[in-house]
Design an enzyme around this catalytic site. Structure first.
Site, PDB file in Angstrom:
ATOM      1  CE  LYS A 230      -4.387  -1.839   1.484  1.00 53.40           C
ATOM      2  NZ  LYS A 230      -5.388  -2.012   2.538  1.00 53.40           N
ATOM      3  NE  ARG A 264      -7.411  -8.154   0.985  1.00 53.32           N
ATOM      4  CZ  ARG A 264      -7.010  -7.336   0.018  1.00 53.32           C
ATOM      5  NH1 ARG A 264      -5.998  -6.518   0.226  1.00 53.32           N
ATOM      6  NH2 ARG A 264      -7.614  -7.328  -1.145  1.00 53.32           N
TER       7      ARG A 264
HETATM    8  C1  YH5 Z   1      -7.775  -4.400   3.533  1.00 54.99           C
HETATM    9  O1  YH5 Z   1      -6.886  -3.676   3.996  1.00 54.99           O
HETATM   10  N1  YH5 Z   1      -7.620  -3.785   1.069  1.00 54.99           N
HETATM   11  S1  YH5 Z   1      -8.196  -3.696  -1.586  1.00 54.99           S
HETATM   12  C2  YH5 Z   1      -3.669   0.002  -2.945  1.00 54.99           C
HETATM   13  C3  YH5 Z   1      -2.361  -0.482  -2.943  1.00 54.99           C
HETATM   14  C4  YH5 Z   1      -2.095  -1.767  -2.512  1.00 54.99           C
HETATM   15  C5  YH5 Z   1      -3.130  -2.579  -2.090  1.00 54.99           C
HETATM   16  C6  YH5 Z   1      -1.380   1.222  -4.273  1.00 54.99           C
HETATM   17  N2  YH5 Z   1      -9.284  -5.090   0.414  1.00 54.99           N
HETATM   18  C7  YH5 Z   1      -8.113  -4.430   2.158  1.00 54.99           C
HETATM   19  O2  YH5 Z   1      -5.273  -4.162  -1.295  1.00 54.99           O
HETATM   20  N3  YH5 Z   1      -9.850  -6.052   2.586  1.00 54.99           N
HETATM   21  C8  YH5 Z   1      -8.359  -4.208   0.047  1.00 54.99           C
HETATM   22  O3  YH5 Z   1      -1.266   0.238  -3.322  1.00 54.99           O
HETATM   23  C9  YH5 Z   1      -9.145  -5.258   1.740  1.00 54.99           C
HETATM   24  N4  YH5 Z   1      -8.516  -5.211   4.347  1.00 54.99           N
HETATM   25  C10 YH5 Z   1      -9.523  -6.009   3.879  1.00 54.99           C
HETATM   26  N5  YH5 Z   1     -10.191  -6.764   4.760  1.00 54.99           N
HETATM   27  C11 YH5 Z   1      -6.880  -2.470  -1.569  1.00 54.99           C
HETATM   28  C12 YH5 Z   1      -5.523  -3.017  -1.633  1.00 54.99           C
HETATM   29  C13 YH5 Z   1      -4.447  -2.112  -2.092  1.00 54.99           C
HETATM   30  C14 YH5 Z   1      -4.711  -0.829  -2.517  1.00 54.99           C
END
Ligand code: YH5
Length: 288
Positions: A230, A264
């Site tokens: 993230k 996750r």
């Molecule tokens: C979460 O924290 N996150 S989707 C932007 C990024 C990297 C990753 C630019 N679904 C979560 O993974 N479900 C998502 O870098 C989730 N907890 C739970 N339970 C977003 C994501 C991401 C977004």
């Protein structure tokens, strides 16, 4: 109230006495992590997805999290039909891999179909706030992950990243959502909590939440932590999404040390190894 360490996810028991890894299986064309490799000329390449899922299981994932809605900050909504077309065929195929399948969706219709196909966990970044979601999850008897997001849409959440006390407000929000779930007949033993890293939060908010994650753990429910790749990690390290493995591992271990039980992540093999070092260290008194 301390949670039981085994969650019953449909047919699969999920042992949370030690931290486990949830592998992210994104099925969106703009999927940042895969550069859209799941898509070729606008058509899903299911073989690629299935191979990635198999690899994650071989690498030690206990859960696969399947999502078809892009929840990156500012992402546009997808239609229900589009979301179904993306996730349902994948769920049908990966069900055979013998791990818990988690559905990353906020949409009651998608939840209903996925439940019929045998998913073991509902992961909703909107904490069952959409009309009908609460009832469907309650009737299913499945565990649910309730995540905190300020506002209710990735399109707008970053515009209102303001808190008096981020940890208290996140905890209050989650306890309120637990109450809604209880009133709808969802057992407290089926609830997982998640502070929602990056969802309507500044870097400072995200770091406070990570540093004080033990306060969420103390509420008595298993905690899921999702920091993998993230932008909070990019802000700290000044690295792009494909250069965030080390920072992702660091944040996963910090979360696990503060008591998170589900991590996750995109990088399953590396996270499993990192967690092995943590659990081996913490278990020194159990066996020689
Ligand atoms: C979460 O924290 N996150 S989707 C932007 C990024 C990297 C990753 C630019 N679904 C979560 O993974 N479900 C998502 O870098 C989730 N907890 C739970 N339970 C977003 C994501 C991401 C977004």
């Amino acid at each position: 109230m301390v949670h039981n360490s085994v969650l019953q996810c449909g047919d699969h028991p999920l042992d949370l006495s030690e931290p486990v890894v949830m592998g992210i299986l994104n099925i969106t064309p703009d999927s940042f992590s895969d550069g859209g490799q799941f898509y070729q000329q606008d058509r899903l390449v299911y073989d690629t997805i299935l191979r990635k899922a198999e690899q994650m299981v071989a690498d030690g994932a206990s859960i696969l999290d399947i999502g078809g809605e892009s929840t990156r900050p500012g992402a546009l909504p997808v239609s229900i039909d589009q979301e179904m077309d993306r996730v349902l065929p994948v769920i049908e195929k990966v069900r055979e891999l013998g791990v818990v399948i988690s559905l990353d969706s906020s949409e009651p219709k998608v939840m209903q179909e996925a439940i019929e196909l045998g998913v073991g966990l509902i992961n909703d970044v909107r904490a069952l706030r959409r009309e009908g979601a609460l009832e469907i999850v309650s009737a299913s008897g499945l565990p649910v992950c309730l995540m905190h997001m300020q506002g209710d849409s990735p399109l707008t959440m970053q515009k209102q990243a303001q808190y008096h006390s981020v940890i208290d407000e996140v905890a209050d929000f989650l306890e309120y959502q637990v109450e809604r779930c209880s009133n709808a007949g969802i057992k407290q033993s089926n609830i997982i909590l998640d502070p929602g890293f990056g969802f309507g939060k500044t870097l400072r908010h995200n770091l406070t939440l990570l540093n004080r994650l033990d306060q969420l753990v103390a509420l008595g429910y298993p905690v899921l932590s999702g920091t993998s790749r993230k932008s909070m990690l990019g802000q700290i390290t000044e690295r792009g999404t494909d250069q965030r493995l080390a920072s992702s591992l660091s944040s996963a271990i910090i979360a696990a040390q503060k008591g998170a039980r589900i991590l996750r992540v995109h990088d399953v093999a590396e996270t499993v190894d990192a967690l092995k070092v943590l659990t081996a260290t913490c278990n020194e008194n159990w066996e020689s």
